[in-house]
Design a protein around this motif. Structure first.
Motif, PDB file in Angstrom:
ATOM      1  N   TYR A 113      -8.739   0.283  -3.846  1.00 25.87           N
ATOM      2  CA  TYR A 113      -8.954   0.031  -2.458  1.00 25.87           C
ATOM      3  C   TYR A 113      -8.527   0.960  -1.613  1.00 25.87           C
ATOM      4  O   TYR A 113      -7.264   1.160  -1.497  1.00 25.87           O
ATOM      5  N   LYS A 114      -9.453   1.848  -0.936  1.00 23.55           N
ATOM      6  CA  LYS A 114      -8.647   2.895  -0.188  1.00 23.55           C
ATOM      7  C   LYS A 114      -9.080   2.721   1.395  1.00 23.55           C
ATOM      8  O   LYS A 114     -10.132   2.160   1.736  1.00 23.55           O
ATOM      9  N   PHE A 115      -8.289   3.111   2.180  1.00 24.96           N
ATOM     10  CA  PHE A 115      -8.335   3.060   3.563  1.00 24.96           C
ATOM     11  C   PHE A 115      -7.460   4.394   4.511  1.00 24.96           C
ATOM     12  O   PHE A 115      -6.837   4.995   3.755  1.00 24.96           O
ATOM     13  N   PHE A 116      -7.577   4.286   5.463  1.00 24.23           N
ATOM     14  CA  PHE A 116      -6.775   5.390   6.383  1.00 24.23           C
ATOM     15  C   PHE A 116      -6.109   4.893   7.377  1.00 24.23           C
ATOM     16  O   PHE A 116      -6.197   3.783   7.945  1.00 24.23           O
ATOM     17  N   ASP A 117      -4.795   5.430   7.591  1.00 19.97           N
ATOM     18  CA  ASP A 117      -4.077   5.166   8.575  1.00 19.97           C
ATOM     19  C   ASP A 117      -4.487   6.166   9.781  1.00 19.97           C
ATOM     20  O   ASP A 117      -5.400   6.741  10.037  1.00 19.97           O
ATOM     21  N   LYS A 118      -3.673   5.883  11.140  1.00 19.36           N
ATOM     22  CA  LYS A 118      -4.231   6.532  12.242  1.00 19.36           C
ATOM     23  C   LYS A 118      -3.987   7.895  12.172  1.00 19.36           C
ATOM     24  O   LYS A 118      -4.544   8.614  13.225  1.00 19.36           O
ATOM     25  N   ASN A 128     -10.262  -2.728  -7.559  1.00 19.30           N
ATOM     26  CA  ASN A 128     -11.682  -2.877  -7.004  1.00 19.30           C
ATOM     27  C   ASN A 128     -12.723  -2.485  -8.147  1.00 19.30           C
ATOM     28  O   ASN A 128     -13.269  -1.585  -8.224  1.00 19.30           O
ATOM     29  N   VAL A 159      -3.901   3.419  -0.128  1.00 18.91           N
ATOM     30  CA  VAL A 159      -4.590   2.679  -1.340  1.00 18.91           C
ATOM     31  C   VAL A 159      -3.620   1.449  -1.385  1.00 18.91           C
ATOM     32  O   VAL A 159      -2.331   1.160  -1.202  1.00 18.91           O
ATOM     33  N   PHE A 189       0.902  -1.230  -0.083  1.00 18.92           N
ATOM     34  CA  PHE A 189      -0.020   0.306   0.132  1.00 18.92           C
ATOM     35  C   PHE A 189       0.788   1.086  -0.044  1.00 18.92           C
ATOM     36  O   PHE A 189       1.879   1.353   0.423  1.00 18.92           O
ATOM     37  N   PHE A 193      -2.390   7.571  -1.371  1.00 16.19           N
ATOM     38  CA  PHE A 193      -3.397   7.872  -2.552  1.00 16.19           C
ATOM     39  C   PHE A 193      -2.849   8.676  -3.498  1.00 16.19           C
ATOM     40  O   PHE A 193      -2.996   8.358  -4.765  1.00 16.19           O
ATOM     41  N   THR A 222      -4.882   9.218   3.731  1.00 15.05           N
ATOM     42  CA  THR A 222      -5.650   7.943   2.635  1.00 15.05           C
ATOM     43  C   THR A 222      -4.620   7.138   1.819  1.00 15.05           C
ATOM     44  O   THR A 222      -3.529   7.786   1.532  1.00 15.05           O
TER      45      THR A 222
END
Length: 379
Positions: A66-71, A112, A77, A47, A50, A75
């Motif tokens: 496929y996107k998500f977030f860290d702490k 995705n 991917v 990953f 973004f 953003t």
């Protein structure tokens, strides 16, 4: 609940036993072939940020990531494509190097998409990138190495379809198309939607003679002879320069001895907008998608702060395995590479002699990088 958990999500699958053994063998054969050309291994994260795959860079559309977030709220991917990652690495680790950089990789990519049509969302890719060399000889090396890697893996019946993005862009410029219209037309032609392309050009009020020229691009495919008719169609310096480049490329590929696998398609475009010159795809029977693809991307590294030309390709290992299985192909298991890379420097007047020397050494299992001779080679 337990029954549900033992299944994989849609678009991904487990590989084990004999099938996985065959996959490892094919990966090893391809890897050895890339090493024979002097390409060094690199591993990048699964990953990335973004922005490495942003719309400005011209890679996979955001909706297919496929996107998500860290702490920290960034953003991230899962990588859909290796090339932007390779460009980022080159800018980070080789910023001050002006000699050609040869990198090769293996790993999984993730897309995705809802319309699977038999496609996997997670696939394994192996590929190579040559950065810092803008020559047509570099284009030839990349395509020839890809052909030899596929042959080493056991694939015998395939065709490399070669196109040129600049040819299409030159005609779009000649027709006075705006960037947005060009992008829409590119998507339609890439998807072989000729009726949609006709409707788009009519709706934009494009002059009929220019519309005919743009649509006729899709008819220019076949042997090297098609370049003659492509030259006759184009009436602008940009497209003519692209044809000149393809003719020179064909000569280099003849020197490598891989011309029987080569055809040309001036209507072939790519969904990746970072490509700037020659592009190519490998087709074979038994699978509906290209088993390998690549092209030149001379502006991509600039997005990461390093101005350098580049070209690369990727083999879709999963599709290659499917083709090998359906064609009952036998794999080659005789390649062995030594550790040290031999660098052969060439000048335009002795390229063919140096290429012949490199080919002989590679047949002996030696790793050889063919590099244009400049003063920087001696610094």
């Amino acid at each position: 609940m337990i029954r549900h958990l033992i299944h994989t999500p849609e678009g991904v699958r487990d590989i084990y036993g004999k099938e996985y053994e065959k996959k490892l063998q094919v990966e090893e054969l391809i890897h050895k072939q890339l090493n024979l050309y002097g390409y060094q291994d690199i591993q990048t994260p699964v990953f990335e940020f973004f922005d490495v795959f942003s719309r400005e860079i011209g890679t996979t559309p955001s909706k297919e990531l496929y996107k998500f977030f860290d702490k920290e709220g960034n953003t991230l991917v899962l990588r859909p494509d290796f090339t932007p990652s390779m460009a980022r690495c080159a800018a980070k680790y080789f910023m001050d190097r002006d000699v050609p950089i040869r990198l090769c990789y293996m790993g999984n990519t993730f897309t995705n998409t809802n319309s699977l049509q038999g496609k996997l969302k997670e696939i394994t890719q192996m590929g190579a990138e040559l950065m810092g060399d803008k020559s047509v000889e570099a284009d030839g090396e990349m395509i020839a190495m890809m052909v030899e890697a596929l042959l080493a893996a056991g694939l015998k019946e395939f065709q490399v379809s070669v196109g040129q993005i600049e040819y299409f862009k030159g005609i779009c410029q000649q027709a006075g198309l705006g960037e947005e219209t060009e992008s829409e037309l590119r998507e339609l032609i890439s998807g072989k939607n000729i009726f949609g392309a006709e409707e788009l050009l009519a709706g934009k009020g494009v002059e009929e003679s220019h519309s005919r020229m743009l649509l006729k691009v899709t008819e220019h495919f076949g042997s090297v002879q098609v370049l003659k008719s492509a030259r006759e169609l184009a009436g602008n310096p940009r497209s003519l320069a692209a044809v000149d480049r393809l003719e020179k490329l064909y000569h280099v590929l003849c020197e490598y001895g891989v011309e029987k696998y080569i055809s040309f398609d001036l209507g072939m475009l790519s969904k990746y907008h970072y490509y700037t010159g020659v592009i190519f795809k490998v087709y074979t029977y038994g699978v509906g998608e290209p088993v390998a693809k690549g092209g030149r991307y001379d502006q991509l590294l600039g997005y990461f702060g390093k101005e350098a030309p580049a070209i690369g390709f990727a083999v879709v290992v999963d599709d290659l395995l499917a083709a090998l299985e359906r064609q009952r192909a036998k794999r080659n298991t005789t390649l062995h590479a030594e550790d040290e890379v031999i660098t052969l420097l060439y000048q335009p007047h002795n390229f063919e002699d140096k290429l012949a020397e490199a080919k002989d050494l590679r047949k002996q299992g030696k790793r050889v990088a063919l590099v244009p001779e400049t003063e920087k080679n001696y610094e």
